[in-house]
Design a protein around this motif. Structure first.
Motif, short mmCIF file in Angstrom:
data_model
loop_
_atom_site.label_atom_id
_atom_site.label_comp_id
_atom_site.label_asym_id
_atom_site.label_seq_id
_atom_site.Cartn_x
_atom_site.Cartn_y
_atom_site.Cartn_z
N GLU A 113 0.82 -1.21 0.00
CA GLU A 113 0.00 0.00 0.00
C GLU A 113 0.86 1.27 0.00
O GLU A 113 0.32 2.37 0.01
CB GLU A 113 -0.91 0.01 1.23
N GLY A 114 2.18 1.12 0.02
CA GLY A 114 3.06 2.27 -0.11
C GLY A 114 3.75 2.71 1.16
O GLY A 114 4.54 3.67 1.13
N ALA A 115 3.47 2.04 2.29
CA ALA A 115 4.07 2.45 3.56
C ALA A 115 5.52 1.99 3.66
O ALA A 115 5.90 0.94 3.13
CB ALA A 115 3.28 1.89 4.73
N THR A 116 6.33 2.79 4.33
CA THR A 116 7.63 2.34 4.83
C THR A 116 7.35 1.55 6.11
O THR A 116 6.59 2.01 6.96
CB THR A 116 8.53 3.54 5.15
N VAL A 117 7.95 0.37 6.24
CA VAL A 117 7.58 -0.51 7.35
C VAL A 117 8.81 -0.92 8.15
O VAL A 117 9.78 -1.44 7.61
CB VAL A 117 6.86 -1.78 6.84
N ALA A 118 8.74 -0.68 9.46
CA ALA A 118 9.71 -1.24 10.41
C ALA A 118 9.04 -2.40 11.11
O ALA A 118 7.87 -2.32 11.49
CB ALA A 118 10.15 -0.19 11.41
N LEU A 119 9.76 -3.49 11.29
CA LEU A 119 9.19 -4.67 11.92
C LEU A 119 10.16 -5.21 12.96
O LEU A 119 11.37 -5.06 12.83
CB LEU A 119 8.89 -5.75 10.89
N THR A 120 9.59 -5.79 14.01
CA THR A 120 10.43 -6.43 15.01
C THR A 120 10.36 -7.94 14.87
O THR A 120 9.38 -8.50 14.35
CB THR A 120 10.03 -6.05 16.45
N GLY A 125 11.05 -4.86 -4.33
CA GLY A 125 9.85 -4.35 -4.96
C GLY A 125 9.77 -2.83 -4.96
O GLY A 125 8.74 -2.26 -5.35
N GLY A 126 10.83 -2.18 -4.53
CA GLY A 126 10.87 -0.72 -4.54
C GLY A 126 10.45 -0.06 -3.26
O GLY A 126 10.39 1.18 -3.18
N GLY A 127 10.17 -0.84 -2.20
CA GLY A 127 9.74 -0.27 -0.94
C GLY A 127 10.89 -0.08 0.03
O GLY A 127 12.05 -0.36 -0.28
N ARG A 128 10.55 0.40 1.22
CA ARG A 128 11.54 0.59 2.28
C ARG A 128 11.09 -0.17 3.51
O ARG A 128 9.91 -0.13 3.89
CB ARG A 128 11.69 2.07 2.63
N ALA A 129 12.05 -0.86 4.14
CA ALA A 129 11.72 -1.64 5.33
C ALA A 129 12.95 -1.75 6.22
O ALA A 129 14.09 -1.58 5.76
CB ALA A 129 11.23 -3.03 4.94
N LEU A 130 12.70 -2.02 7.49
CA LEU A 130 13.75 -2.15 8.48
C LEU A 130 13.34 -3.22 9.47
O LEU A 130 12.24 -3.18 10.01
CB LEU A 130 13.97 -0.82 9.21
N ALA A 131 14.21 -4.19 9.72
CA ALA A 131 13.97 -5.23 10.72
C ALA A 131 14.81 -4.94 11.95
O ALA A 131 16.01 -4.68 11.84
CB ALA A 131 14.31 -6.60 10.16
#
Length: 246
Positions: free
Chosen positions: A29-36, A54-60
């Motif tokens: 849906e376009g969100a930048t996502v941080a996950l634990t 896929g062109g998104g931003r994420a952080l674990a």
């Protein structure tokens, strides 16, 4: 449609099962996502790589939801990295089952620490980085209101606590333009509650739709509550349970 462009989401317990499905959907849906994650480092990093490909931003971020200091630090780290928190999804949870006379106190304490206290700790930490239009979504359980099998009393108690929490906090947070809701899954096919077992099959006779749900079906409700179309929904318990509670 990418309803969550320019939004930053934080998802606890986001490396597998329902949590991973939520992370994927919010990123789609376009969100930048941080996950634990706590122990599934490979799965968490693979999910981040998938989103970035896929062109998104994420952080674990490795963090134990049952450790208040670690959870607060993880949320602050994500906010420092991405500038804010617009969406908080309290997904991390534990399931301890057993008859009350054999139920270990350490399992009781762990249930409360992760399923209840971590929700409060997480939202309190996230609110420091969240402005008007913020969204808080808790993953509860339909067992908060219906427990048709033995051994789940403590788990059900922990999930029913979230119902009172969101009703009270909806009043506190409404004037700030922030909504808070619970999503209540029924049986969902994950490693915590696999469909292909005798116990899993026994649940189908209790349901209007005789099957387990898919993690993606829970994630779709979370995406709705995180997006602009749910701006008038707050303090609600929304079941996605195949008629388990009907």
């Amino acid at each position: 449609m990418q309803n969550l462009q320019n939004k930053v989401a934080f998802v606890t317990g986001g490396s597998r099962g329902i949590g991973a499905a939520i992370v994927r959907r919010l990123a789609l849906e376009g969100a930048t996502v941080a996950l634990t994650y706590q122990s599934s480092a490979d799965a968490a990093q693979a999910l981040v790589s998938e989103i970035e490909a896929g062109g998104g931003r994420a952080l674990a971020i490795r963090s134990d939801a049952g450790d208040p200091a670690a959870l607060q630090e993880a949320i602050d780290q994500a906010a420092d990295r991405f500038g804010r928190i617009n969406i908080l999804v309290n997904n991390a949870g534990v399931l301890h089952l057993g008859p009350v006379d054999e139920f270990a106190l350490e399992n009781f304490d762990n249930t409360i620490a992760v399923n209840v206290r971590a929700v409060f700790v997480g939202l309190k930490a996230a609110l420091r980085h969240m402005g008007e239009g913020g969204r808080i979504v808790n993953i509860g359980s339909v067992n908060a209101f219906r427990v048709p099998f033995a051994g789940a009393a403590v788990y059900a108690m922990s999930k029913s606590a979230l119902s009172g929490l969101v009703k009270g906090l909806a009043r506190d947070l409404g004037p700030r333009g922030i909504t808070i809701n619970n999503v209540l899954p029924g049986p969902v096919d994950t490693d915590m509650n696999p469909e292909n077992t005798d116990f899993g099959a026994s649940l189908h006779g209790l349901m209007a739709l005789p099957r387990h749900g898919r993690p993606e079906e829970i994630a779709s409700m979370v995406a709705y509550l995180a997006g602009p179309e749910s701006a008038f929904v707050t303090g609600a318990d929304l079941a996605v349970d195949g008629g388990f509670g009907a």
